[in-house]
Design a protein around this motif. Structure first.
Motif, mmCIF file in Angstrom:
data_model
loop_
_atom_site.group_PDB
_atom_site.id
_atom_site.type_symbol
_atom_site.label_atom_id
_atom_site.label_comp_id
_atom_site.label_asym_id
_atom_site.label_seq_id
_atom_site.Cartn_x
_atom_site.Cartn_y
_atom_site.Cartn_z
ATOM 1 N N TYR A 144 5.065 -2.907 2.032
ATOM 2 C CA TYR A 144 5.404 -2.203 0.584
ATOM 3 C C TYR A 144 6.898 -1.738 0.824
ATOM 4 N N VAL A 198 -2.946 -0.827 7.352
ATOM 5 C CA VAL A 198 -3.342 0.090 6.146
ATOM 6 C C VAL A 198 -2.980 1.597 6.421
ATOM 7 N N GLN A 257 -3.335 -9.415 -5.341
ATOM 8 C CA GLN A 257 -1.916 -8.771 -5.002
ATOM 9 C C GLN A 257 -1.086 -8.027 -5.836
ATOM 10 N N TYR A 308 -8.399 -6.399 5.801
ATOM 11 C CA TYR A 308 -7.314 -5.967 6.081
ATOM 12 C C TYR A 308 -7.450 -5.235 7.351
ATOM 13 N N LEU A 315 -10.290 -4.298 -7.672
ATOM 14 C CA LEU A 315 -10.296 -4.696 -6.180
ATOM 15 C C LEU A 315 -11.640 -4.709 -5.419
ATOM 16 N N ILE A 363 -3.933 -8.537 1.732
ATOM 17 C CA ILE A 363 -3.361 -7.624 0.657
ATOM 18 C C ILE A 363 -2.971 -6.428 1.922
ATOM 19 N N PHE A 364 -1.918 -5.636 1.217
ATOM 20 C CA PHE A 364 -1.546 -4.155 1.993
ATOM 21 C C PHE A 364 -0.972 -4.855 3.340
ATOM 22 N N ALA A 409 -3.078 -4.650 -5.856
ATOM 23 C CA ALA A 409 -2.418 -3.745 -4.869
ATOM 24 C C ALA A 409 -1.378 -3.191 -4.955
ATOM 25 N N GLU A 410 -0.316 -4.026 -5.466
ATOM 26 C CA GLU A 410 1.006 -3.604 -5.950
ATOM 27 C C GLU A 410 1.067 -2.574 -6.931
ATOM 28 N N LEU A 467 -9.387 -10.233 -1.277
ATOM 29 C CA LEU A 467 -8.488 -9.361 -0.511
ATOM 30 C C LEU A 467 -7.839 -9.349 0.640
#
Length: 606
Positions: free
Chosen positions: A446, A546, A476, A541, A432, A442-443, A479-480, A439
């Motif tokens: 969740y 986050v 992605q 992000y 990452l 992302i995040f 990050a998952e 990036l």
């Protein structure tokens, strides 16, 4: 009273019962007391108007091991000519004595295995009129002459009283009537004839009388006390034989019941899944048949909570159905170890001695017997669900471990850490970190309950093999995977200090607790914070978003209620470590983070 029994042995009083002047006390050895149950007492009054109780009987009933024992002490009607009255007293006591059990009249005197009846029975020596009384009462021949005319023996021989009872041989002088304080028979005006008023009788099997005698030295009464000693073989259960017989009886009863009950036949009772992998569904089918001359209804029985017939990693379809005569039904068992169930499976593997089956299903046939179906196989370990400490103890990729091997690393916490931060975590962060502008976005959200991306299993294999190939997914999916790696272990990353960290007042105060974490947890946390802070600086992000996501994961705890206040505390804690404008950003904690990360990087590169 207990102190007056034999020396060198500990006794205790089991029970006492009294009716006017009639008293009975049972004393037992202390080591025997634990084997005595169902102890009960009762009394039957006789005498004037059958109410005053100057005559009658008292009794103690109990069970010793498997034998029921009863002691009766009675005082029957007096006077030479009252033989019929004595017989009536005996009969009234025998018929009237009952021992209650749970409010029910369940035991009589004759319901016992061993009965001992003693007391002043008051039967006399009925000598023929005009016959000269024998001389001095000091030899067995004289005693035997007197006993020819003993009323008790005469009445017993005609079954008018004490039917079935026995008495030992009498070799002692008559015990009644003496001048008090002497060994001289009655010298009063009445000059009552000597008699054996005081007796000890018994009834039952396996009873041996060892002694039967009077105590002439006791002179406080016009009676001489008598005593008897017995050896009794008590019926005791042979536990081994009892269990064997009980088992055979239960089997016979069970077979008879089953032959007349609805039943189905299952194609198999062991469902073998073979090697099961994380996030890979597998299905197995089996058939059930109805060979009964009637419709059979079946259902899988709930074992724990109202809706659980199986573990979370299993699904059974159908869960219930009906089978007509000579019909069959296919049942499908689906297995999926996913983010919602991996923690439970690993917990079960660690806490099951020996081989761990995935589950045991209970197929219940209505009005019939249950069928137990074992679901088994072997789980192929993956890094997802393992703690940071466990991953730091591995000496090769997790994918090369077997279930028992990874179980040993999870259970045995003594092996030293081979690295200070898991390679799997470092590989994801490193990938990452190199993505730069990719990036962005992302995040965002969740939820471990959502289906995983189509590329996830390729990422799983890449991590579980420490592959040197290019990362097989996108930022992605990385990050998952990172969020799952942090969220799936049974214990949160910042345990056991979650509660304290949530209520810490500054970054410095929090750092004192973080320093107490294990090296793998501490290094992962600090390395993660540096990575997130760097992304926030690049505007990849949004910091608050986050902080909310990672705060809930790193500080998850069953002790905290999921409330708005709880989520706010989680976000507030994370912002201290990842927010660029944090007042403590350049404090000593930041320098510690750099040192921890650097040490991890050096270990991983070595």
């Amino acid at each position: 009273m207990v102190e007056s029994v034999h020396d060198g042995v500990e006794y205790e009083e089991l029970q006492s019962v009294r009716l006017s002047g009639i008293m009975l006390t049972v004393i037992v050895r202390k080591e025997v007391r634990q084997h005595i149950v169902r102890c009960r007492v009762n009394s039957v009054a006789r005498g004037m108007f059958n109410a005053l109780g100057n005559k009658g009987g008292v009794a103690v009933s109990f069970q010793l091991n498997e034998a029921k024992i009863c002691f009766v002490n009675s005082h029957l009607a007096a006077h030479m000519t009252y033989v019929a009255e004595r017989n009536d007293d005996y009969k009234a006591i025998e018929d009237g004595m009952r021992f209650e059990e749970n409010g029910l009249l369940c035991r009589t005197i004759n319901d016992h295995d061993h009965i001992f009846w003693l007391g002043d029975l008051n039967y006399r020596i009925q000598e023929p009129t005009g016959q000269q009384r024998p001389g001095p009462m000091n030899d067995a021949q004289t005693f035997e002459l007197l006993l020819q005319y003993d009323q008790l023996r005469t009445e017993m021989s005609h079954d008018r009283c004490f039917k079935g009872y026995r008495e030992g041989e009498i070799k002692f002088a008559p015990t009644y009537k003496y001048d008090v304080g002497t060994d001289t028979y009655d010298t009063s005006e009445k000059q009552r004839a000597p008699a054996y008023c005081d007796r000890v009788l018994w009834k039952g099997k396996r009873i041996e009388q060892l002694a039967y005698n009077s105590v002439m030295e006791i002179r406080q009464s016009d009676h001489k006390p008598v005593y008897a000693i017995f050896r009794v073989k008590i019926k005791t259960r042979d536990e081994a034989k009892y269990k064997l017989v009980l088992s055979e009886v239960l089997k016979a009863v069970d077979k008879r019941e089953n032959d007349n009950q609805p039943q189905i036949i299952t194609e198999r009772t062991i469902i073998e899944f073979g090697l099961v992998r994380f996030n890979e569904p597998a299905m197995r089918d089996f058939n059930v048949y109805n060979n009964c001359p009637q419709q059979v209804d079946f259902m899988f029985k709930v074992k724990d909570s109202p809706n659980d017939i199986c573990e979370k990693w299993l699904h059974v379809d159908p869960q219930s159905d009906s089978l007509m005569i000579d019909s069959a039904r296919s049942i499908r068992v689906r297995m999926l170890v996913d983010p919602t169930s991996i923690t439970g499976l690993l917990h079960k593997i660690c806490n099951t001695p020996g081989k761990c089956d995935f589950d045991i299903l209970i197929l219940h046939v209505r009005s019939g017997r249950d069928i137990f179906i074992t679901v088994t196989g072997e789980y192929q370990p993956s890094c997802f669900g393992l703690s940071m400490e466990t991953m730091c103890r591995t000496n090769r990729p997790v994918g090369e471990y077997k279930q028992d091997e990874i179980k040993q690393l999870m259970v045995d916490v003594t092996p030293e850490y081979r690295v200070t931060m898991p390679r799997e975590f470092f590989l994801l962060i490193d990938y990452l970190h190199k993505q730069g502008d990719q990036l962005k976005g992302i995040f965002q959200s969740y939820d471990r309950r959502q289906p995983l991306s189509s590329q996830f299993n390729a990422v799983r294999d890449w991590l579980d093999t420490w592959s040197e190939d290019e990362f097989p997914g996108t930022p992605q999916t990385a990050a998952e995977a990172l969020l799952l790696l942090l969220d799936l272990p049974e214990q949160a990353l910042l345990e056991p200090f979650v509660e304290d960290l949530l209520h810490s007042r500054s970054k410095s105060e929090a750092m004192e607790l973080i320093a107490l974490l294990s090296a793998p947890k501490r290094n992962v946390f600090m390395h993660l914070c540096m990575f997130l802070r760097e992304g926030i600086e690049r505007h990849d992000y949004e910091a608050n978003n986050v902080a909310a996501i990672f705060g809930r994961i790193l500080l998850r705890t069953s002790k905290s209620n999921v409330t708005i206040d709880y989520h706010n505390l989680c976000s507030q804690f994370m912002r201290r470590f990842i927010h660029v404008d944090s007042p403590d950003t350049n404090a000593g904690g930041n320098g510690h983070a750099g040192g921890a990360s650097g040490a991890s990087g050096a270990s991983l590169q070595a």
